[in-house]
Write an enzyme that holds these catalytic residues in place. Structure first.
Site, PDB file in Angstrom:
ATOM      1  N   HIS A  80     -26.934  -0.046  25.650  1.00  0.00           N
ATOM      2  CA  HIS A  80     -26.904  -1.242  24.798  1.00  0.00           C
ATOM      3  C   HIS A  80     -26.213  -2.390  25.527  1.00  0.00           C
ATOM      4  CE1 HIS A  80     -23.142   0.942  24.075  1.00  0.00           C
ATOM      5  NE2 HIS A  80     -22.597  -0.177  23.629  1.00  0.00           N
ATOM      6  N   GLU A 110     -19.441   4.505  19.697  1.00  0.00           N
ATOM      7  CA  GLU A 110     -18.783   3.195  19.598  1.00  0.00           C
ATOM      8  C   GLU A 110     -18.923   2.659  18.176  1.00  0.00           C
ATOM      9  OE1 GLU A 110     -19.739   0.017  22.514  1.00  0.00           O
ATOM     10  OE2 GLU A 110     -20.238  -1.172  20.741  1.00  0.00           O
ATOM     11  N   HIS A 140       3.520   7.348   5.663  1.00  0.00           N
ATOM     12  CA  HIS A 140       3.777   5.959   6.032  1.00  0.00           C
ATOM     13  C   HIS A 140       3.494   5.037   4.850  1.00  0.00           C
ATOM     14  CE1 HIS A 140      -0.429   6.965   6.995  1.00  0.00           C
ATOM     15  NE2 HIS A 140      -0.730   5.710   6.694  1.00  0.00           N
ATOM     16  N   HIS A 161       2.095   7.148   1.571  1.00  0.00           N
ATOM     17  CA  HIS A 161       0.969   8.070   1.551  1.00  0.00           C
ATOM     18  C   HIS A 161       0.816   8.748   2.908  1.00  0.00           C
ATOM     19  CE1 HIS A 161      -0.728   4.396   3.337  1.00  0.00           C
ATOM     20  NE2 HIS A 161      -1.671   5.154   3.868  1.00  0.00           N
ATOM     21  N   HIS A 201      -2.569  11.024   5.341  1.00  0.00           N
ATOM     22  CA  HIS A 201      -3.978  11.399   5.422  1.00  0.00           C
ATOM     23  C   HIS A 201      -4.135  12.696   6.195  1.00  0.00           C
ATOM     24  CE1 HIS A 201      -4.856   7.178   4.352  1.00  0.00           C
ATOM     25  NE2 HIS A 201      -4.059   6.825   5.344  1.00  0.00           N
ATOM     26  N   HIS A 260     -24.749  -1.278  29.336  1.00  0.00           N
ATOM     27  CA  HIS A 260     -23.842  -0.162  29.577  1.00  0.00           C
ATOM     28  C   HIS A 260     -24.071   0.928  28.545  1.00  0.00           C
ATOM     29  CE1 HIS A 260     -21.829  -2.299  26.303  1.00  0.00           C
ATOM     30  NE2 HIS A 260     -21.109  -1.204  26.090  1.00  0.00           N
ATOM     31  N   GLU A 301      -4.635   7.566  11.322  1.00  0.00           N
ATOM     32  CA  GLU A 301      -4.931   6.198  10.865  1.00  0.00           C
ATOM     33  C   GLU A 301      -4.602   5.218  11.990  1.00  0.00           C
ATOM     34  OE1 GLU A 301      -3.516   4.674   6.944  1.00  0.00           O
ATOM     35  OE2 GLU A 301      -2.505   3.128   8.143  1.00  0.00           O
ATOM     36  N   HIS A 358     -21.606   4.534  26.778  1.00  0.00           N
ATOM     37  CA  HIS A 358     -20.356   5.285  26.776  1.00  0.00           C
ATOM     38  C   HIS A 358     -20.699   6.770  26.900  1.00  0.00           C
ATOM     39  CE1 HIS A 358     -18.386   1.552  25.694  1.00  0.00           C
ATOM     40  NE2 HIS A 358     -19.368   1.382  24.831  1.00  0.00           N
ATOM     41  N   ARG A 361       0.902  -1.160   0.000  1.00  0.00           N
ATOM     42  CA  ARG A 361       0.000   0.000   0.000  1.00  0.00           C
ATOM     43  C   ARG A 361       0.924   1.189   0.000  1.00  0.00           C
ATOM     44  NH1 ARG A 361      -2.468   4.100  -0.425  1.00  0.00           N
ATOM     45  NH2 ARG A 361      -4.389   4.697   0.683  1.00  0.00           N
ATOM     46  N   GLU A 411     -11.299   6.833   1.478  1.00  0.00           N
ATOM     47  CA  GLU A 411      -9.995   6.249   1.164  1.00  0.00           C
ATOM     48  C   GLU A 411      -9.453   6.761  -0.165  1.00  0.00           C
ATOM     49  OE1 GLU A 411      -6.601   3.642   1.445  1.00  0.00           O
ATOM     50  OE2 GLU A 411      -7.952   4.586   2.881  1.00  0.00           O
TER      51      GLU A 411
END
Length: 457
Positions: free
Chosen positions: A393, A354, A213, A168, A170, A347, A174, A349, A165, A238
């Protein structure tokens, strides 16, 4: 005789009037109902007789149903799957996509506890467009296919042994979890410090925004590698990655030659368009190029596979965030296993969404979005879930093998709130006033998080 008959009739009428529900104006608020001892009779649900200190039920609302609301079928069923639950629903007499209905029993025949409407929180990578390259492929999930997932996006990427890959960077960070095989990562930070590492199954890497990277599958296994990439922005695409070859193809060669202080002819064979993923020779070692600036101060890789999980009654959990993987300041993860019959406890968050990814087994989740809105979903390997911050959830294992999944967050530290722990640490009288349960029941609440709870003993 007539007097006796009249007495009996009056007694019956008086008893009936006492048993009738009181008028609404005479009903005291639930919080003012005093707890009274209640004799529990043996029932089909397993309650045994004895004296309890449960509060008297409130007459302001009906009691919750005892219906277990289990799934009506699973993916291995050979029976006719229809939108019917008990006496509710009817058969489909028009066209039907049976395989999809088999995978989503709680959407086709939802539990009676589901209500209202919640935006879709499920997306299978199998429905994502796949970008095929010589040497591998990539498929992504973002707000284009899962609009509710505004805080994170994911990419499933596969590289054959030796495939690259390309170099590149971003505009976002990542984060990666290696699913299979080993991937060699390389990077150089803004201060010229470099880094090289081989990252194996169950391990992580993280590159901050803008840090260049590359990724290359080793030949540790003949199949190369596959990994999950997470970007802390639901709008991430992407195809918008900054690629080395794409940039060079859009520069005059004269400018390139002046930058590197050599001749234009030295650049005659550079690609005229981006490579993205392409075949290569597997790396011989993981030695970095000698660097006068030295190595990055915090590694971009983390041996998450070597972290010892915490054992609970129904499975395990282990966490990686910036407290252990110091460079990962925008993404945290919990890897959870749930044994058959067990569940990831109720629970939520408190501040972060999530983004979930299912690796093994079969799971079931009901999401509570407040205001009477709740919906149940089913998950298999390769499926993505997304639960907004503060939505209550759980995840239960509805299969016969271990369920394993990732909970991923756009944050520097993992956080969750346990329903059982909350109630255990709240004054008992207050809990009783809400739920009409006994002191004995409250006494069994656990004051420490259980995370994954096993079946009741």
């Amino acid at each position: 005789m007539n007097k006796l008959l009249s007495f009996v009739i009056c007694a019956v009428l008086f008893a009936g009037s006492c048993a009738a529900a009181p008028a609404a104006s005479s009903i005291p608020p639930a919080s003012s109902i005093a707890p009274t001892p209640t004799v529990l009779e043996s029932t089909s649900s397993g309650t045994t007789s004895g004296t309890s200190t449960a509060a008297t039920p409130s007459f302001t609302v009906p009691l919750a149903s005892d219906d277990p609301n289990q799934i009506e079928w699973n993916v291995t069923t050979t029976e006719d799957v229809q939108p019917i639950r008990g006496s509710l629903g009817a058969t489909i007499i028009g066209p039907q996509n049976i395989p999809i209905d088999q995978q989503n029993p709680d959407i086709l025949a939802p539990p009676t506890t589901d209500a209202g409407s919640i935006p879709n929180i499920k997306w299978p990578f199998s429905l994502s467009h796949n970008r095929l390259q010589t040497g591998g492929w990539a498929r992504q999930e973002n707000v284009d296919v899962l609009p509710i997932a505004t805080s994170m996006a994911g990419v499933d990427m596969r590289l054959e042994a030796g495939a690259i890959r390309e170099l590149h960077w971003h505009s976002t960070a990542e984060w990666a979890y290696v699913i299979k095989g080993t991937t060699q990562i390389t990077s150089v930070d803004q201060n010229g410090r470099n880094f090289v590492a081989n990252v194996g199954p169950g391990d992580l890497w993280y590159f901050p925004p803008g840090i260049p990277h590359s990724l290359q599958a080793t030949n540790d296994t003949a199949d190369g590698s596959e990994f999950l990439l997470i970007f802390p922005d639901g709008n991430f695409n992407e195809d918008d990655t900054f690629l080395l070859t794409d940039w060079m193809a859009h520069l005059p060669k004269e400018v390139i030659a002046r930058n590197f202080q050599d001749s234009i002819s030295d650049w005659d064979d550079i690609p005229g368009q981006q490579l993205y993923i392409f075949p290569g020779t597997p790396p011989a070692n993981a030695d970095p190029v000698p660097d006068p600036q030295g190595q990055v101060p915090e590694p971009f890789a983390f041996n998450f596979s070597q972290v010892q999980p915490v054992q609970y009654s129904g499975g395990t959990a282990k966490i990686a965030d910036s407290t252990t993987f110091k460079v990962s300041t925008q993404v945290a993860v919990a890897e959870i296993t749930v044994e058959p019959g067990a569940m990831r406890e109720l629970h939520w968050h408190p501040t972060q969404d999530e983004w979930g990814f299912y690796l093994e087994g079969a799971g079931r989740m009901t999401v509570f979005a407040s205001s009477g809105n709740a919906q149940t979903y089913n998950f298999e390997p390769g499926d993505i879930s997304f639960v907004p911050a503060t939505f209550g959830h759980y995840v239960e294992n509805i299969g016969n093998t271990t369920l394993r999944f990732l909970e991923i967050f756009n944050t520097d530290q993992f956080q969750d709130v346990s329903l059982a722990q909350w109630l255990a640490l709240t004054p008992p009288a207050l809990v009783k006033a809400h739920l009409q349960i006994s002191d004995d029941t409250i006494a069994h609440f656990n004051k420490t998080k259980q995370v994954v709870v096993g079946p009741a003993q």
